[in-house]
Design a protein around this motif. Structure first.
Motif: not given
Length: 339
Positions: A273-289, A265-267, A205-211
């Motif tokens: 509400p202090d959480l970053n919505p984009e982080l929550v949604k992308r994390s949830q999509e990655w983690l749910s499976p 993610a919406d729940i 989300v931050r656009g960090a170039d990480m390994n």
């Protein structure tokens, strides 16, 4: 005659009013029941800031699964006292922990028991800026590792490095605590240990170039259940009905999260509400499976993995006594929930 009709009318009106009041009282009683007055209050202590590891719990609460099982769940944020200690002493019925902490606690005679695994495979690993040139664990030599500060970290680091012929004694270990990892790795730290589902996605989300170097790719023996939900032995022995009700509700919550990542993610965002919505949604999509992955049922745990890791901790002198791994976890409640 006119007087008699008046009396009859007033009598009927009184009966109607009494009936309405009775119906209103009954509706109010039902509402009070639904609002939680007849539900058993239980507490669950989190391990960390609310995040997508916990989504199934929030989903179960939002969807009314705990109420269906007769429970009124209060989600508690962690404090200075470790969750394992809170649950072991009966200050709370349930908590979020990790296989590592449960094994450590059992070695210290804390009667905590893992009742479900939230994620089947360990998703953690080592995180480093790409420009540091660290591509494999062998490259950790001569670098600075930002650690939490436990002896277990050093043993885990050596286990990962030895597969590549590396030597963990050649790593400079410094404590970073809860420092922002992205800031730390841009200063005097070369790599840190993270859970990809949250911090790794945050990097995206931050656009960090990480390994990212995944732990279990180099040390399968470190494939721990991280995180798990715990209770204590007394709860299991004296109030198994409450434990069963809790596990049944949580199972439904995580099954909901698996099938409905966007809604889940919406729940979580609505509740925190202090959480970053984009982080929550992308994390949830990655983690749910990954919640259930190849397990026959969400939440189940394999004894061999508990045995192997307890042996690892004992062999590395992290714990001073051998732990009965079969007593550290149970599948009975998750199995009963699916019957």
């Amino acid at each position: 005659m006119r007087t008699w009709y008046k009396v009859l009318f007033l009598s009927l009106l009184t009966l109607v009013l009494v009936a309405c009041q009775g119906e209103e009282a009954e509706q109010k009683e039902d509402a009070n029941s639904e609002s939680g007055e007849d539900l058993k209050k239980v507490q669950l202590f989190l391990d960390w800031t609310p995040n997508t590891n916990h989504s199934g719990i929030y989903a179960a609460k939002d969807q009314g699964y705990f109420e269906e099982e007769g429970l009124d769940l209060e989600i508690m944020l962690p404090g200075e006292v470790p969750t394992e200690q809170i649950v072991a002493t009966g200050k709370a019925e349930f908590g979020i922990s990790f296989q590592t902490q449960v094994t450590q606690a059992r070695a210290e005679n804390m009667p905590v028991v893992s009742i479900v695994a939230i994620i089947q495979q360990h998703t953690g690993g080592y995180y480093t800026p790409t420009d540091k040139g660290i591509k494999t664990p062998k490259d950790f030599e001569g670098r600075v590792y930002g650690a939490y500060g436990s002896e277990l970290e050093k043993s885990m680091l050596q286990a990962v490095m030895k597969s590549e012929g590396g030597d963990a004694s050649k790593v400079d270990v410094v404590q970073v605590g809860n420092t922002d990892y992205f800031i730390a790795t841009q200063r005097d730290v070369d790599f840190v240990n993270i859970f990809y589902a949250w911090t790794g996605i945050e990097g995206e989300v931050r656009g960090a170039d990480m390994n990212f170097i995944k732990t279990i790719d180099y040390a399968p023996e470190l494939n721990t259940y991280s995180p798990v939900i715990i209770t204590n032995e007394e709860m299991i022995e004296q109030d198994p009905e409450t434990v069963q009700a809790f596990v049944t509700a949580v199972l439904k919550g995580y099954e909901y999260a698996i099938e409905n990542p966007e809604e889940t993610a919406d729940i979580l965002i609505a509740e925190e509400p202090d959480l970053n919505p984009e982080l929550v949604k992308r994390s949830q999509e990655w983690l749910s499976p990954l919640y259930q992955e190849d397990a026959p049922v969400w939440g189940t745990q394999e004894e061999k993995r508990w045995v192997d890791y307890a042996k690892f901790m004992y062999d590395e002198n992290i714990i001073e006594v051998e732990v009965d791994a079969s007593a550290a976890f149970t599948n009975q409640f998750i199995e009963n929930a699916k019957k």
